[in-house]
Design a protein around this motif. Structure first.
Motif, PDB file in Angstrom:
ATOM      1  N   LEU A   1       0.972  -0.921   0.320  1.00 17.58           N
ATOM      2  CA  LEU A   1      -0.193   0.308  -0.326  1.00 17.58           C
ATOM      3  C   LEU A   1       0.645   1.373  -0.403  1.00 17.58           C
ATOM      4  N   SER A   2       0.455   2.443  -1.123  1.00 12.56           N
ATOM      5  CA  SER A   2       1.070   3.120  -1.193  1.00 12.56           C
ATOM      6  C   SER A   2       0.399   4.561  -1.135  1.00 12.56           C
ATOM      7  N   TYR A   3       0.977   5.672  -0.068  1.00  8.14           N
ATOM      8  CA  TYR A   3      -0.317   6.329  -0.046  1.00  8.14           C
ATOM      9  C   TYR A   3       0.750   7.687   0.194  1.00  8.14           C
ATOM     10  N   SER A   4      -0.498   9.104  -0.047  1.00 11.68           N
ATOM     11  CA  SER A   4       0.645  10.615   0.794  1.00 11.68           C
ATOM     12  C   SER A   4      -0.957  11.246   1.225  1.00 11.68           C
ATOM     13  N   GLN A   5      -0.722  12.136   2.498  1.00 11.72           N
ATOM     14  CA  GLN A   5      -1.663  12.623   3.182  1.00 11.72           C
ATOM     15  C   GLN A   5      -2.649  14.083   2.252  1.00 11.72           C
ATOM     16  N   THR A   6      -3.439  13.868   2.463  1.00 14.67           N
ATOM     17  CA  THR A   6      -3.797  15.250   1.783  1.00 14.67           C
ATOM     18  C   THR A   6      -3.569  16.548   2.463  1.00 14.67           C
ATOM     19  N   PRO A   7      -2.789  17.553   2.132  1.00 11.87           N
ATOM     20  CA  PRO A   7      -2.519  18.519   3.531  1.00 11.87           C
ATOM     21  C   PRO A   7      -3.562  19.130   3.823  1.00 11.87           C
ATOM     22  N   ALA A   8      -3.225  19.778   4.954  1.00  7.65           N
ATOM     23  CA  ALA A   8      -4.739  20.434   5.978  1.00  7.65           C
ATOM     24  C   ALA A   8      -3.666  22.199   5.634  1.00  7.65           C
ATOM     25  N   THR A   9      -4.714  22.760   6.099  1.00  5.05           N
ATOM     26  CA  THR A   9      -4.787  24.102   5.249  1.00  5.05           C
ATOM     27  C   THR A   9      -4.074  25.044   6.613  1.00  5.05           C
ATOM     28  N   LEU A  10      -4.473  25.992   6.885  1.00  6.33           N
ATOM     29  CA  LEU A  10      -4.226  27.154   7.861  1.00  6.33           C
ATOM     30  C   LEU A  10      -5.067  27.223   8.103  1.00  6.33           C
ATOM     31  N   PRO A  11      -5.823  27.805   8.569  1.00  2.00           N
ATOM     32  CA  PRO A  11      -4.974  27.681  10.231  1.00  2.00           C
ATOM     33  C   PRO A  11      -6.103  26.041  10.421  1.00  2.00           C
ATOM     34  N   TYR A  12      -4.889  25.723  11.479  1.00  4.30           N
ATOM     35  CA  TYR A  12      -5.579  23.765  11.190  1.00  4.30           C
ATOM     36  C   TYR A  12      -5.449  23.679  12.929  1.00  4.30           C
ATOM     37  N   LEU A  13      -6.326  23.398  13.288  1.00  3.09           N
ATOM     38  CA  LEU A  13      -6.557  22.914  14.998  1.00  3.09           C
ATOM     39  C   LEU A  13      -7.094  20.978  14.828  1.00  3.09           C
ATOM     40  N   GLN A  14      -6.317  20.430  15.452  1.00  5.06           N
ATOM     41  CA  GLN A  14      -6.687  19.340  16.057  1.00  5.06           C
ATOM     42  C   GLN A  14      -6.718  19.151  17.485  1.00  5.06           C
ATOM     43  N   ASN A  15      -7.916  18.248  17.674  1.00  3.79           N
ATOM     44  CA  ASN A  15      -7.844  18.348  19.443  1.00  3.79           C
ATOM     45  C   ASN A  15      -8.577  16.656  19.544  1.00  3.79           C
ATOM     46  N   PHE A  16      -8.251  16.253  18.001  1.00  4.68           N
ATOM     47  CA  PHE A  16      -8.675  14.675  18.561  1.00  4.68           C
ATOM     48  C   PHE A  16     -10.248  14.171  19.239  1.00  4.68           C
ATOM     49  N   SER A  17     -10.937  14.773  18.889  1.00  3.85           N
ATOM     50  CA  SER A  17     -12.255  14.501  19.610  1.00  3.85           C
ATOM     51  C   SER A  17     -12.863  14.080  19.114  1.00  3.85           C
ATOM     52  N   THR A  18     -13.186  14.051  17.521  1.00  2.93           N
ATOM     53  CA  THR A  18     -14.022  13.239  16.386  1.00  2.93           C
ATOM     54  C   THR A  18     -13.059  12.499  15.662  1.00  2.93           C
ATOM     55  N   GLU A  19     -11.604  12.431  15.114  1.00  2.94           N
ATOM     56  CA  GLU A  19     -10.581  12.084  14.227  1.00  2.94           C
ATOM     57  C   GLU A  19      -9.232  11.996  14.503  1.00  2.94           C
ATOM     58  N   ASN A  20      -8.923  11.078  14.415  1.00  2.95           N
ATOM     59  CA  ASN A  20      -7.223  11.748  14.591  1.00  2.95           C
ATOM     60  C   ASN A  20      -6.300  11.802  12.682  1.00  2.95           C
ATOM     61  N   ASP A  21      -6.105  12.491  12.078  1.00  5.97           N
ATOM     62  CA  ASP A  21      -5.931  12.864  10.788  1.00  5.97           C
ATOM     63  C   ASP A  21      -4.312  12.539  10.536  1.00  5.97           C
ATOM     64  N   PHE A  22      -3.433  12.138  11.700  1.00  2.19           N
ATOM     65  CA  PHE A  22      -2.016  12.192  11.382  1.00  2.19           C
ATOM     66  C   PHE A  22      -1.613  10.535  11.149  1.00  2.19           C
ATOM     67  N   ILE A  23      -0.811  10.433  10.193  1.00  7.28           N
ATOM     68  CA  ILE A  23      -0.457   9.221   9.956  1.00  7.28           C
ATOM     69  C   ILE A  23       0.392   8.153  11.622  1.00  7.28           C
ATOM     70  N   LEU A  24       0.022   7.737  11.794  1.00  8.27           N
ATOM     71  CA  LEU A  24       0.877   7.229  12.553  1.00  8.27           C
ATOM     72  C   LEU A  24       1.626   5.692  12.113  1.00  8.27           C
ATOM     73  N   ASN A  25       3.089   6.277  12.174  1.00 11.72           N
ATOM     74  CA  ASN A  25       4.561   5.663  11.573  1.00 11.72           C
ATOM     75  C   ASN A  25       4.923   4.783  12.702  1.00 11.72           C
ATOM     76  N   ASN A  26       4.543   3.416  12.715  1.00  8.91           N
ATOM     77  CA  ASN A  26       5.113   2.509  13.866  1.00  8.91           C
ATOM     78  C   ASN A  26       6.180   1.175  13.502  1.00  8.91           C
TER      79      ASN A  26
END
Length: 371
Positions: free
Chosen positions: A205-230
């Motif tokens: 699987l190969s992918y890239s994120q759709t970039p977020a735009t400013l102003p950007y706020l993420q309080n994780f209340s409803t979703e996570n839009d970070f890639i978790l690279n473990n």
């Protein structure tokens, strides 16, 4: 992963096993297994959604039996991206030479290619395995057929078929992606050697994120839009409500399901979570803040925050170091069991103006001590 709306899926079916031989007294030759097919496609996905992924297992041959077919590989369903496995080689007896396993057939995808056929057993040797299909920049490449005792050669980005035998022995296992296994050989006697196993399939699987735009706020209340690279690290990033501020957060856990916020102090780990953010042309500074907490070992276990270009891809198990375009924000963050706030009212992002910046949170711990 968060922020990902399209995936490029590549799938290889598994190789079929070579045929074994039965226990009748006399000469017996098993047939070679077929190679797995290839399929790829760019598909639309929904961030945070769980999709089914199946990687086909190589076919096997038990003592005295025909080879089993290689498993199919697919993403989501067989109607989305689908690469069939190769067929198994036939069993050899004193009266019947083992038949050739067929290569995996055309599956489902924008680019597809079939696997190579195995070869049948003959008087001089057992059958060999066909290669898997492959691909290059111009499209799919059909697998190569086996010829006599020689396995099908690996195409670009594919796996070779195993060779056949011309002396008493079990068949040769295929070691490449989706290659067919070789057939067993017996000149005389009642022994029942098995055929060689087919090579396992593969899904990439190969992918890239759709970039977020400013102003950007993420309080994780409803979703996570970070890639978790473990990667395969023991201590991993997770998203959930285990230790939110006040509700949800991304956090590190050594628990396979992420049910606790704690790490294995004896398992050295480096993991990353990151988000791509578009920085408008002409931007020089930005208000930047985040909440964090981390106890750890004062010298050696900590969070680091980086701004890097999107050409830099963090690698699990490897710490980010200073380099071209990489900026560390703050120091090594640890020794705090309560939530803290880092804030910079004028963070210099001028080097990313008119481009996309990758914001990376890195957790690192060594293999001893900490909490």
């Amino acid at each position: 992963p968060g922020g990902v709306t399209t995936l490029t899926v590549q799938a290889w079916g598994a190789g079929g096993a070579g045929g074994g031989v039965n226990n009748s007294n006399g000469a017996k030759r098993g047939g070679g297994g077929g190679g797995g097919s290839y399929a790829s496609k760019v598909i639309t996905v929904v961030p945070g959604t769980t999709y089914n992924l199946v990687v086909g297992s190589g076919g096997v041959s038990t003592s005295g039996s025909a080879g089993s077919a290689g498993g199919d590989s697919y993403f989501d369903t067989v109607a989305t991206v689908y690469a069939p496995g190769g067929g198994g080689g036939g069993r050899g007896t004193t009266t019947v030479l083992g038949s050739a396993g067929a290569g995996g057939t055309i599956g489902v995808g924008d680019i597809t290619a079939n696997g190579g056929n195995g070869s049948a057993g003959v008087a001089a040797n057992s059958g060999a395995g066909g290669s898997s299909a492959g691909y290059n920049g111009g499209g799919g490449i059909n697998g190569n057929n086996a010829s006599g005792i020689t396995g099908g050669a690996a195409p670009t980005n594919g796996g070779a078929g195993a060779g056949g035998r011309n002396s008493n022995n079990s068949g040769i296992d295929a070691t490449g992606i989706g290659g067919g296994g070789g057939g067993a050989f017996r000149a005389s006697g009642t022994q029942t050697p098995n055929g060689g196993s087919g090579g396992n399939g593969k899904v990439v699987l190969s992918y890239s994120q759709t970039p977020a735009t400013l102003p950007y706020l993420q309080n994780f209340s409803t979703e996570n839009d970070f890639i978790l690279n473990n990667g395969s690290q023991t201590n991993k990033w997770f998203y959930g409500s285990v230790t939110g501020n006040p509700a949800n957060a991304i956090y590190v856990s050594s628990n396979a399901s992420g049910t606790t916020n704690g790490y294995n102090v004896n398992a050295a780990s480096v993991v990353h979570s990151f988000r791509d953010i578009a920085i408008p042309s002409g931007t020089t500074t930005s208000i930047f803040s985040f909440d964090w907490k981390a106890n750890g070992e004062s010298c050696c276990d900590y969070i680091r925050v980086w701004l890097v270009p999107t050409t830099f891809v963090p690698t699990a198990g490897t710490q980010i170091t200073t380099g071209s375009g990489r900026i560390q924000v703050g120091g090594n963050l640890n020794a705090q069991t309560a939530w803290q706030t880092y804030s910079n009212a004028a963070l210099d992002v001028s080097s990313f103006a008119g481009a996309t910046m990758r914001l990376v949170f890195e957790w690192r711990n060594d293999g001893s001590l900490g909490s």
